[in-house]
Design a protein around this motif. Structure first.
Motif, PDB file in Angstrom:
ATOM      1  N   ILE A 145      13.889 -32.869   3.246  1.00 38.61           N
ATOM      2  CA  ILE A 145      15.384 -32.880   3.043  1.00 38.61           C
ATOM      3  C   ILE A 145      15.469 -31.276   2.409  1.00 38.61           C
ATOM      4  N   LEU A 146      16.441 -30.696   3.033  1.00 38.33           N
ATOM      5  CA  LEU A 146      16.711 -29.325   2.687  1.00 38.33           C
ATOM      6  C   LEU A 146      17.941 -28.968   1.866  1.00 38.33           C
ATOM      7  N   THR A 147      17.577 -28.261   0.614  1.00 37.28           N
ATOM      8  CA  THR A 147      18.818 -27.835  -0.363  1.00 37.28           C
ATOM      9  C   THR A 147      18.723 -26.522  -0.672  1.00 37.28           C
ATOM     10  N   GLU A 148      20.032 -26.176  -1.323  1.00 32.03           N
ATOM     11  CA  GLU A 148      20.096 -24.606  -1.722  1.00 32.03           C
ATOM     12  C   GLU A 148      18.909 -24.594  -2.732  1.00 32.03           C
ATOM     13  N   TYR A 149      18.336 -23.452  -2.541  1.00 35.82           N
ATOM     14  CA  TYR A 149      17.370 -22.711  -3.502  1.00 35.82           C
ATOM     15  C   TYR A 149      17.976 -22.183  -4.757  1.00 35.82           C
ATOM     16  N   HIS A 150      17.345 -22.364  -6.044  1.00 37.54           N
ATOM     17  CA  HIS A 150      17.947 -21.665  -7.243  1.00 37.54           C
ATOM     18  C   HIS A 150      16.695 -21.397  -7.833  1.00 37.54           C
ATOM     19  N   PRO A 151      16.538 -19.879  -7.886  1.00 40.37           N
ATOM     20  CA  PRO A 151      15.240 -19.374  -8.108  1.00 40.37           C
ATOM     21  C   PRO A 151      15.150 -19.331  -9.633  1.00 40.37           C
ATOM     22  N   LEU A 152      15.965 -19.564 -10.619  1.00 38.07           N
ATOM     23  CA  LEU A 152      15.995 -19.757 -11.876  1.00 38.07           C
ATOM     24  C   LEU A 152      15.016 -21.172 -12.344  1.00 38.07           C
ATOM     25  N   GLY A 153      14.961 -21.962 -11.183  1.00 43.93           N
ATOM     26  CA  GLY A 153      14.095 -23.083 -11.420  1.00 43.93           C
ATOM     27  C   GLY A 153      14.822 -24.434 -12.207  1.00 43.93           C
ATOM     28  N   SER A 154      14.223 -25.254 -12.766  1.00 46.97           N
ATOM     29  CA  SER A 154      14.631 -26.342 -13.586  1.00 46.97           C
ATOM     30  C   SER A 154      15.133 -25.974 -14.946  1.00 46.97           C
ATOM     31  N   LEU A 155      15.768 -26.872 -15.667  1.00 44.41           N
ATOM     32  CA  LEU A 155      16.236 -26.631 -16.973  1.00 44.41           C
ATOM     33  C   LEU A 155      15.463 -26.599 -17.842  1.00 44.41           C
ATOM     34  N   SER A 156      14.165 -26.811 -17.615  1.00 43.96           N
ATOM     35  CA  SER A 156      13.179 -26.956 -18.539  1.00 43.96           C
ATOM     36  C   SER A 156      12.663 -25.516 -18.760  1.00 43.96           C
ATOM     37  N   ASN A 157      13.134 -24.444 -17.897  1.00 39.68           N
ATOM     38  CA  ASN A 157      12.644 -23.129 -17.937  1.00 39.68           C
ATOM     39  C   ASN A 157      13.809 -22.406 -18.730  1.00 39.68           C
ATOM     40  N   LEU A 158      14.692 -23.123 -19.474  1.00 40.34           N
ATOM     41  CA  LEU A 158      16.134 -22.396 -19.958  1.00 40.34           C
ATOM     42  C   LEU A 158      15.376 -21.398 -21.075  1.00 40.34           C
ATOM     43  N   GLU A 159      14.708 -21.528 -21.765  1.00 40.72           N
ATOM     44  CA  GLU A 159      14.141 -20.787 -23.135  1.00 40.72           C
ATOM     45  C   GLU A 159      13.444 -19.518 -22.664  1.00 40.72           C
ATOM     46  N   GLU A 160      12.695 -19.772 -21.660  1.00 36.26           N
ATOM     47  CA  GLU A 160      11.859 -18.771 -20.939  1.00 36.26           C
ATOM     48  C   GLU A 160      12.796 -17.619 -20.387  1.00 36.26           C
ATOM     49  N   THR A 161      13.982 -18.093 -19.537  1.00 40.06           N
ATOM     50  CA  THR A 161      14.769 -17.421 -18.876  1.00 40.06           C
ATOM     51  C   THR A 161      15.331 -16.540 -19.943  1.00 40.06           C
ATOM     52  N   LEU A 162      16.163 -17.295 -20.886  1.00 38.62           N
ATOM     53  CA  LEU A 162      16.922 -16.462 -21.918  1.00 38.62           C
ATOM     54  C   LEU A 162      16.454 -15.499 -22.740  1.00 38.62           C
ATOM     55  N   LEU A 210      14.877 -32.761 -18.392  1.00 35.81           N
ATOM     56  CA  LEU A 210      15.226 -31.433 -18.031  1.00 35.81           C
ATOM     57  C   LEU A 210      14.913 -31.184 -16.693  1.00 35.81           C
ATOM     58  N   SER A 211      13.575 -31.485 -16.080  1.00 40.09           N
ATOM     59  CA  SER A 211      13.212 -31.455 -14.852  1.00 40.09           C
ATOM     60  C   SER A 211      14.201 -32.030 -13.692  1.00 40.09           C
ATOM     61  N   GLN A 212      15.204 -32.772 -13.867  1.00 37.46           N
ATOM     62  CA  GLN A 212      15.875 -33.560 -13.041  1.00 37.46           C
ATOM     63  C   GLN A 212      17.092 -32.478 -12.749  1.00 37.46           C
ATOM     64  N   TYR A 213      17.355 -31.327 -13.554  1.00 34.21           N
ATOM     65  CA  TYR A 213      18.332 -30.514 -13.300  1.00 34.21           C
ATOM     66  C   TYR A 213      17.867 -29.101 -12.945  1.00 34.21           C
ATOM     67  N   LEU A 214      18.750 -28.226 -12.450  1.00 36.19           N
ATOM     68  CA  LEU A 214      18.425 -26.939 -11.788  1.00 36.19           C
ATOM     69  C   LEU A 214      19.339 -25.834 -12.611  1.00 36.19           C
ATOM     70  N   LEU A 215      19.017 -24.878 -13.059  1.00 37.53           N
ATOM     71  CA  LEU A 215      19.870 -23.805 -13.741  1.00 37.53           C
ATOM     72  C   LEU A 215      20.204 -22.764 -12.189  1.00 37.53           C
ATOM     73  N   THR A 216      21.471 -22.743 -12.190  1.00 35.91           N
ATOM     74  CA  THR A 216      21.678 -21.718 -11.104  1.00 35.91           C
ATOM     75  C   THR A 216      22.002 -20.351 -11.794  1.00 35.91           C
ATOM     76  N   SER A 217      22.007 -19.494 -10.629  1.00 39.08           N
ATOM     77  CA  SER A 217      21.992 -17.994 -10.858  1.00 39.08           C
ATOM     78  C   SER A 217      23.168 -17.518 -11.802  1.00 39.08           C
ATOM     79  N   ASN A 218      24.246 -18.302 -11.720  1.00 39.77           N
ATOM     80  CA  ASN A 218      25.308 -18.086 -12.515  1.00 39.77           C
ATOM     81  C   ASN A 218      25.339 -18.702 -13.982  1.00 39.77           C
ATOM     82  N   PHE A 219      24.156 -19.256 -14.262  1.00 36.43           N
ATOM     83  CA  PHE A 219      23.852 -20.169 -15.439  1.00 36.43           C
ATOM     84  C   PHE A 219      25.032 -21.310 -15.629  1.00 36.43           C
TER      85      PHE A 219
END
Length: 348
Positions: A145-162, A210-219
């Motif tokens: 399966i091929l999907t769009e790639y979101h470099p910020l990764g899963s929602l579990s990375n939210l704190e590290e990203t922010l 949280l791992s079931q969701y992705l954080l997009t580049s536009n948050f």
């Protein structure tokens, strides 16, 4: 005398445009500030994206036109696999490249998990919307399966990203509450989907959820892993059970836990089934994670207290619907945003 009079007259003539210019500058600054405030206090995404492609087509990144989902042959010849970026029970995920676009290539890892893999693919195909990651192509024959790639990764990375300095300007209660609104909007979409009421079963603890969701580049948030979305049909009395093992902990809903006490060994055939209200039970915990502990987040929690208390009702039927929760979240977002904007404008 005449020269002095002429000098004063000339000075006044020069000062008038200067004062008018100053007033115009202040007015322009205020207008720009209001525009910035409107951007800062984010408005929810529109329910329909005019750029969305028809079923069977996709568009991502800077693509101007919609393209048909890639076929098996195109996946085999046009996609360049780069490196592995994730792995779960069903599939491995590789950062890949197609036509100068970064994409995520998922490969089935075990044949015994093929039914789950195909279920996830069917959900992806049927539920394409602003709430779900963009499907680029698939090949059932190869298990890819091929999907769009979101470099910020899963929602579990939210704190590290922010916590990164370049994202400090979005680490606010306004943006975090908007994320919570989007999360509830996804749950609401699944509960009212074109395929009927779907339950997010891969959610037995907070990290897994949280791992079931992705954080997009536009948050924004999009659902990514749809391998476990069983159907609830109240009219036909069709309910669900999330897995065949005993579940523990306060994160799962009370009806998901073994009801017959520690003295009775767990048996899957005796475990009662349940409905979509298990997703409602988990909303307060996920939202608390999304809100974090920035300035203003406790104020938001206070305004959401009543709806969250209702979500945690021990009786599933007494919990609100996802639509009820979404309506409340949006009202709180608009109310707090308008209140802060009004206070800020009064200070100008």
């Amino acid at each position: 005398m005449g020269q002095q009079h002429g000098s004063r007259k000339g000075l006044t003539h020069r000062e008038v445009p200067r004062s008018v210019g100053l007033l115009l500058s202040l007015a322009l600054m205020n207008a720009l500030l209001y525009l910035c405030l409107d951007w800062f206090f984010i408005s929810p995404r529109s329910p329909e994206d005019p750029r969305r492609c028809p079923h069977g087509y996709f568009r991502m990144g800077r693509m101007r036109n919609c393209s048909r989902w890639l076929s098996c042959e195109e996946l085999r010849t046009e996609v360049r696999q780069l490196r592995r970026v994730g792995e779960g029970a069903v599939k491995r995920v590789f950062l890949s490249e197609w036509n100068e676009h970064k994409v995520a290539l998922s490969r089935l890892t075990r044949l015994e998990m093929k039914d789950d893999f195909l279920h996830g693919l069917q959900m992806l195909k049927s539920l394409q919307s602003e709430h779900v990651v963009t499907l680029v192509g698939y090949c059932e024959e190869d298990g890819t399966i091929l999907t769009e790639y979101h470099p910020l990764g899963s929602l579990s990375n939210l704190e590290e990203t922010l916590n990164l300095s370049k994202y400090q300007d979005v680490n606010t209660w306004q943006h975090r509450l908007q994320l919570a609104v989007e999360y509830v909007a996804i749950i609401n979409y699944l509960h009212q989907s074109p395929l009927g009421v779907r339950v997010m079963c891969d959610s037995n603890d907070l990290p897994k959820t949280l791992s079931q969701y992705l954080l997009t580049s536009n948050f924004s948030i999009v659902a990514n892993d749809l391998d476990a979305l069983p159907l609830v049909d109240h009219a036909s009395r069709v309910l669900v059970k999330c897995g065949h093992r005993e579940l523990h902990g306060d994160f799962v809903a009370p009806e998901q836990r073994w009801p017959y006490g520690e003295d009775t060994p767990f048996r899957d055939d005796l475990m009662p089934s349940y409905d979509e209200k298990i997703d409602i039970w988990k909303i307060p915990d996920v939202s608390s994670f999304l809100l974090g502990h920035v300035e203003g987040s406790d104020m938001v929690r206070f305004h959401l207290f009543d709806i969250h208390k209702a979500c945690k009702s021990q009786i599933p039927a007494e919990r609100p619907t996802a639509q009820d929760v979404l309506d409340t979240y949006q009202k709180v977002l608009h109310s707090l945003r308008d209140s802060v904007m009004s206070q800020t404008k009064e200070m100008l």
